[in-house]
Scaffold this active site. Structure first.
Site, mmCIF file in Angstrom:
data_model
loop_
_atom_site.group_PDB
_atom_site.id
_atom_site.type_symbol
_atom_site.label_atom_id
_atom_site.label_comp_id
_atom_site.label_asym_id
_atom_site.label_seq_id
_atom_site.Cartn_x
_atom_site.Cartn_y
_atom_site.Cartn_z
ATOM 1 N N HIS A 183 24.249 8.823 -8.388
ATOM 2 C CA HIS A 183 23.195 9.645 -8.980
ATOM 3 C C HIS A 183 21.945 9.699 -8.101
ATOM 4 O O HIS A 183 21.298 10.730 -7.964
ATOM 5 C CB HIS A 183 22.849 9.077 -10.365
ATOM 6 N N SER B 129 19.939 22.411 -12.633
ATOM 7 C CA SER B 129 18.710 23.151 -12.979
ATOM 8 C C SER B 129 18.717 24.552 -12.360
ATOM 9 O O SER B 129 17.728 24.981 -11.759
ATOM 10 C CB SER B 129 17.466 22.375 -12.547
ATOM 11 N N PRO B 130 19.809 25.301 -12.528
ATOM 12 C CA PRO B 130 19.913 26.611 -11.879
ATOM 13 C C PRO B 130 19.007 27.678 -12.488
ATOM 14 O O PRO B 130 18.776 28.718 -11.861
ATOM 15 C CB PRO B 130 21.391 26.971 -12.062
ATOM 16 N N ARG C 23 14.799 24.768 -14.812
ATOM 17 C CA ARG C 23 14.365 23.985 -15.978
ATOM 18 C C ARG C 23 13.765 24.878 -17.068
ATOM 19 O O ARG C 23 12.806 24.526 -17.738
ATOM 20 C CB ARG C 23 13.396 22.890 -15.549
ATOM 21 N N GLY C 24 14.375 26.061 -17.211
ATOM 22 C CA GLY C 24 13.964 26.996 -18.250
ATOM 23 C C GLY C 24 12.983 28.056 -17.792
ATOM 24 O O GLY C 24 12.831 29.090 -18.451
ATOM 25 N N PHE C 25 12.317 27.837 -16.664
ATOM 26 C CA PHE C 25 11.308 28.788 -16.192
ATOM 27 C C PHE C 25 11.897 30.188 -16.033
ATOM 28 O O PHE C 25 11.289 31.186 -16.461
ATOM 29 C CB PHE C 25 10.725 28.300 -14.860
ATOM 30 N N TYR D 237 21.978 9.533 -18.876
ATOM 31 C CA TYR D 237 21.590 10.471 -19.923
ATOM 32 C C TYR D 237 21.681 9.832 -21.309
ATOM 33 O O TYR D 237 22.771 9.556 -21.814
ATOM 34 C CB TYR D 237 22.451 11.730 -19.877
#
Length: 339
Positions: A131, A210-211, A214-216, A59
């Site tokens: 990872h 990403s629960p 990813r913003g959706f 990151y």
């Protein structure tokens, strides 16, 4: 909130039921936020009762670990620190430009850990993930190197990210795996194929990244053409304009359930995961304190069996348009896929 925040088991550690994925502060979704903004989010999470912070060498090519280390080192005894190796930035051409490289060779993992300890300003990393499984290196060799790090006292527990149930079993036979991390949300159900069951069988905690899809599932992103040019979602099939337009149509019944429950759409996504199983630990990421506090409020959301069933039917692998990753990304992970 610090006094009453519910806890869950993360391998050998007791942590807050919702953790913080720190990636967004330095990586992936456009330009990184300022150091000051990153500090505000990290400290707000700590103050709110978050005791599970998740970062990685990848990151910001080390920038995120450095941020976490600078801001949180003085509070080190108050939280469980997770980071990752096996996928880092490497200056391949000697021109100062780092590119993402998957490398699971033992010597690389050990060197990455040494560098991470310095950036994180700590003597030990509580939970250290591979990872990505480097498919050129037997998983047993990579996990064997990580077990050496455990014996050396540099890490306390080993995790894996984006691997299949079969790979998890091979790794677990070499050294106990404390946690497996992969994407899981209403619109990414791949863990339900085999990995969730394997984790329960082996006593491995499941960390859901990403629960909120990813913003959706927050309902705010209506026009994907506005995404930053460096936003990784631009390369994801589900966020391609045609697919995304189709996916947006799934949100109306989902929004209606959130209104019925009396919570935000992000809280509903997280509450669905928390209700699925006590072995699941979501780690949403955000760059804004107000979004962080909203996310954490999901622990107070109660869902009935009927509401859970309706959510399951509302958004799932059968009605989402587009694959999770493009062909390159799909080839780099080892997760099961629906036929």
């Amino acid at each position: 909130m610090t006094q009453t925040f519910p806890q869950r088991q993360l391998g050998p550690f007791q942590v807050s039921a919702i953790g913080l994925g720190c990636m967004n502060l330095s990586h992936a979704y456009g330009a990184p936020v300022s150091a000051e903004q990153g500090e505000r989010v990290l400290l707000a999470a700590l103050d709110a009762g978050v005791t599970h912070f998740d970062t990685a060498a990848l990151y910001g090519f080390g920038a995120n670990e450095s941020l976490v280390g600078r801001v949180l080192a003085q509070h080190r005894s108050r939280f469980t620190l997770a980071s990752k190796c096996g996928m880092t930035g490497v200056d391949l051409k000697g021109d100062g430009q780092q590119v993402r490289v998957i490398d699971g060779r033992p010597e690389t993992l050990q060197a990455t850990c040494e560098a991470a300890l310095k950036r994180l300003n700590t003597d030990v990393i509580d939970l250290y993930y591979l990872h990505r499984w480097d498919k050129q290196v037997p998983i047993e060799d990579s996990v064997g190197a990580m077990s050496d790090l455990v014996r050396a006292g540099k890490i306390r527990a080993i995790g894996l990210s984006e691997v299949s149930a079969a790979t998890l079993r091979k790794a677990h036979a070499v050294h106990p795996i404390a946690a497996l991390q992969t994407e899981y949300s209403l619109w990414t159900r791949n863990p339900e194929i085999a990995v969730l069951d394997a984790c329960k069988e082996l006593g491995v905690s499941f960390v859901a990244f990403s629960p909120v899809a990813r913003g959706f599932l927050c309902g705010d992103l209506t026009d994907v053409t506005t995404l930053h040019e460096k936003d990784i979602r631009r390369a994801m099939p589900r966020f391609m304009p045609g697919n995304y337009a189709a996916n947006l149509r799934l949100l109306a019944p989902y929004r209606a359930i959130a209104e019925e429950v009396g919570c935000s759409m992000a809280q509903l996504a997280l509450a669905w995961l928390l209700h699925k199983d006590e072995n699941i630990l979501p780690i949403p990421g955000t760059t804004r304190v107000e979004h962080l506090l909203d996310d954490l409020g999901a622990v107070n959301v109660s869902l009935s069996a009927d509401q859970m069933s309706r959510l399951d039917a509302c958004i799932h692998q059968g009605n989402v348009a587009g694959a999770r990753y493009n062909s390159l990304g799909t080839g780099e992970v080892d997760t099961e896929n629906f036929a």
